[in-house]
Design a protein around this motif. Structure first.
Motif, PDB file in Angstrom:
ATOM      1  N   LEU A  31       0.846  -1.194   0.000  1.00  0.00           N
ATOM      2  CA  LEU A  31       0.000   0.000   0.000  1.00  0.00           C
ATOM      3  C   LEU A  31       0.883   1.247   0.000  1.00  0.00           C
ATOM      4  N   ARG A  32       0.646   2.123  -0.977  1.00  0.00           N
ATOM      5  CA  ARG A  32       1.401   3.372  -1.090  1.00  0.00           C
ATOM      6  C   ARG A  32       0.429   4.536  -1.213  1.00  0.00           C
ATOM      7  N   SER A  33       0.838   5.696  -0.717  1.00  0.00           N
ATOM      8  CA  SER A  33       0.009   6.883  -0.869  1.00  0.00           C
ATOM      9  C   SER A  33       0.750   7.892  -1.720  1.00  0.00           C
ATOM     10  N   ALA A  34      -0.013   8.579  -2.577  1.00  0.00           N
ATOM     11  CA  ALA A  34       0.576   9.599  -3.451  1.00  0.00           C
ATOM     12  C   ALA A  34      -0.512  10.573  -3.863  1.00  0.00           C
ATOM     13  N   ALA A  35      -0.309  11.842  -3.576  1.00  0.00           N
ATOM     14  CA  ALA A  35      -1.201  12.911  -4.042  1.00  0.00           C
ATOM     15  C   ALA A  35      -2.677  12.617  -3.763  1.00  0.00           C
ATOM     16  N   ARG A  36      -3.023  12.445  -2.510  1.00  0.00           N
ATOM     17  CA  ARG A  36      -4.409  12.211  -2.081  1.00  0.00           C
ATOM     18  C   ARG A  36      -5.018  10.947  -2.665  1.00  0.00           C
ATOM     19  N   SER A  37      -4.189   9.974  -2.972  1.00  0.00           N
ATOM     20  CA  SER A  37      -4.706   8.687  -3.432  1.00  0.00           C
ATOM     21  C   SER A  37      -3.918   7.571  -2.757  1.00  0.00           C
ATOM     22  N   PHE A  38      -4.553   6.414  -2.659  1.00  0.00           N
ATOM     23  CA  PHE A  38      -3.889   5.216  -2.161  1.00  0.00           C
ATOM     24  C   PHE A  38      -3.807   4.232  -3.311  1.00  0.00           C
ATOM     25  N   LEU A  53      -7.367   4.211  -5.225  1.00  0.00           N
ATOM     26  CA  LEU A  53      -8.455   5.006  -4.642  1.00  0.00           C
ATOM     27  C   LEU A  53      -8.054   6.470  -4.752  1.00  0.00           C
ATOM     28  N   HIS A  54      -8.853   7.241  -5.473  1.00  0.00           N
ATOM     29  CA  HIS A  54      -8.595   8.667  -5.642  1.00  0.00           C
ATOM     30  C   HIS A  54      -9.337   9.451  -4.574  1.00  0.00           C
ATOM     31  N   ASP A  55      -8.799  10.614  -4.212  1.00  0.00           N
ATOM     32  CA  ASP A  55      -9.383  11.475  -3.182  1.00  0.00           C
ATOM     33  C   ASP A  55      -9.706  10.656  -1.924  1.00  0.00           C
ATOM     34  N   ALA A  56      -8.760   9.814  -1.532  1.00  0.00           N
ATOM     35  CA  ALA A  56      -8.983   8.852  -0.449  1.00  0.00           C
ATOM     36  C   ALA A  56      -8.692   9.457   0.913  1.00  0.00           C
ATOM     37  N   ARG A  57      -9.428   8.956   1.886  1.00  0.00           N
ATOM     38  CA  ARG A  57      -9.264   9.396   3.266  1.00  0.00           C
ATOM     39  C   ARG A  57      -9.370   8.203   4.203  1.00  0.00           C
ATOM     40  N   VAL A  58      -8.587   8.234   5.266  1.00  0.00           N
ATOM     41  CA  VAL A  58      -8.706   7.214   6.305  1.00  0.00           C
ATOM     42  C   VAL A  58      -9.888   7.614   7.174  1.00  0.00           C
ATOM     43  N   ILE A  70     -10.531   2.819   4.680  1.00  0.00           N
ATOM     44  CA  ILE A  70     -10.183   3.906   3.769  1.00  0.00           C
ATOM     45  C   ILE A  70     -11.316   4.063   2.765  1.00  0.00           C
ATOM     46  N   ARG A  71     -11.754   5.295   2.555  1.00  0.00           N
ATOM     47  CA  ARG A  71     -12.851   5.591   1.624  1.00  0.00           C
ATOM     48  C   ARG A  71     -12.356   6.543   0.544  1.00  0.00           C
ATOM     49  N   GLY A  72     -12.728   6.258  -0.696  1.00  0.00           N
ATOM     50  CA  GLY A  72     -12.338   7.106  -1.812  1.00  0.00           C
ATOM     51  C   GLY A  72     -13.142   6.749  -3.049  1.00  0.00           C
ATOM     52  N   PHE A  73     -12.623   7.119  -4.202  1.00  0.00           N
ATOM     53  CA  PHE A  73     -13.315   6.866  -5.465  1.00  0.00           C
ATOM     54  C   PHE A  73     -12.413   6.055  -6.384  1.00  0.00           C
ATOM     55  N   GLU A  74     -13.007   5.102  -7.101  1.00  0.00           N
ATOM     56  CA  GLU A  74     -12.284   4.331  -8.088  1.00  0.00           C
ATOM     57  C   GLU A  74     -12.996   4.433  -9.429  1.00  0.00           C
ATOM     58  N   GLU A  75     -12.277   4.101 -10.475  1.00  0.00           N
ATOM     59  CA  GLU A  75     -12.886   4.124 -11.803  1.00  0.00           C
ATOM     60  C   GLU A  75     -13.611   2.807 -12.042  1.00  0.00           C
ATOM     61  N   TYR A  76     -14.849   2.903 -12.495  1.00  0.00           N
ATOM     62  CA  TYR A  76     -15.657   1.729 -12.806  1.00  0.00           C
ATOM     63  C   TYR A  76     -16.463   2.044 -14.059  1.00  0.00           C
ATOM     64  N   ARG A  77     -16.150   1.351 -15.141  1.00  0.00           N
ATOM     65  CA  ARG A  77     -16.834   1.547 -16.426  1.00  0.00           C
ATOM     66  C   ARG A  77     -16.834   3.005 -16.865  1.00  0.00           C
ATOM     67  N   GLY A  78     -15.697   3.665 -16.701  1.00  0.00           N
ATOM     68  CA  GLY A  78     -15.543   5.042 -17.156  1.00  0.00           C
ATOM     69  C   GLY A  78     -16.103   6.095 -16.223  1.00  0.00           C
ATOM     70  N   CYS A  79     -16.602   5.696 -15.074  1.00  0.00           N
ATOM     71  CA  CYS A  79     -17.157   6.649 -14.098  1.00  0.00           C
ATOM     72  C   CYS A  79     -16.415   6.511 -12.771  1.00  0.00           C
ATOM     73  N   VAL A  81     -16.765   5.974  -8.920  1.00  0.00           N
ATOM     74  CA  VAL A  81     -17.744   5.445  -7.968  1.00  0.00           C
ATOM     75  C   VAL A  81     -17.097   5.327  -6.593  1.00  0.00           C
ATOM     76  N   LEU A  82     -17.918   5.347  -5.572  1.00  0.00           N
ATOM     77  CA  LEU A  82     -17.450   5.236  -4.201  1.00  0.00           C
ATOM     78  C   LEU A  82     -16.889   3.840  -3.959  1.00  0.00           C
ATOM     79  N   GLN A  83     -15.762   3.776  -3.232  1.00  0.00           N
ATOM     80  CA  GLN A  83     -15.162   2.502  -2.851  1.00  0.00           C
ATOM     81  C   GLN A  83     -14.626   2.619  -1.438  1.00  0.00           C
ATOM     82  N   GLU A  84     -14.694   1.528  -0.701  1.00  0.00           N
ATOM     83  CA  GLU A  84     -14.150   1.468   0.650  1.00  0.00           C
ATOM     84  C   GLU A  84     -13.271   0.233   0.751  1.00  0.00           C
ATOM     85  N   TRP A  85     -12.137   0.402   1.417  1.00  0.00           N
ATOM     86  CA  TRP A  85     -11.240  -0.717   1.667  1.00  0.00           C
ATOM     87  C   TRP A  85     -11.112  -0.932   3.160  1.00  0.00           C
TER      88      TRP A  85
END
Length: 106
Positions: A31-38, A53-58, A70-79, A81-85
């Motif tokens: 797991l690596r973090s870079a520019a507000r993403s994990f 995960l873009h715009d991710a936050r613990v 961790i909650r953020g956004f991932e790409e799903y079918r070109g959009c 969408v919310l994702q949690e890890w």
């Protein structure tokens, strides 16, 4: 940091509890973090990320086990969408030869 993640959403929708423990929703990596993403990378490799995960936050840190939500956004079918890890650090085990190794198995 070597971790095991469990993805809690698919396509932005919460994965039902009875399906959440299936192997396709879990991954192990670095797991690596870079520019507000994990980013989750393959262990011990220099390839691109497996999951991002873009715009991710613990959101939460679990006491005692070192796990995080961790909650953020991932790409799903070109959009986007919310994702949690659900993230837990890998344990180290001592092998028969007395050396410590990362426990990659589920």
């Amino acid at each position: 940091m070597f971790v095991r993640i469990r993805r809690l959403r698919q396509g932005g929708r919460r994965i039902p509890d009875h399906q959440a423990d299936l192997p396709e929703h879990e991954a192990v990596g670095d797991l690596r973090s870079a520019a507000r993403s994990f980013e989750l990378h393959q262990p011990l490799s220099n390839t691109g990320p497996t999951y991002v995960l873009h715009d991710a936050r613990v959101v939460a840190v679990q006491a005692g086990v070192g796990g995080m939500l961790i909650r953020g956004f991932e790409e799903y079918r070109g959009c986007a969408v919310l994702q949690e890890w659900e993230v837990t650090p890998l344990d180290q085990v001592i092998g028969n030869d007395g050396l410590k190794r990362w426990n990659w198995s589920p």
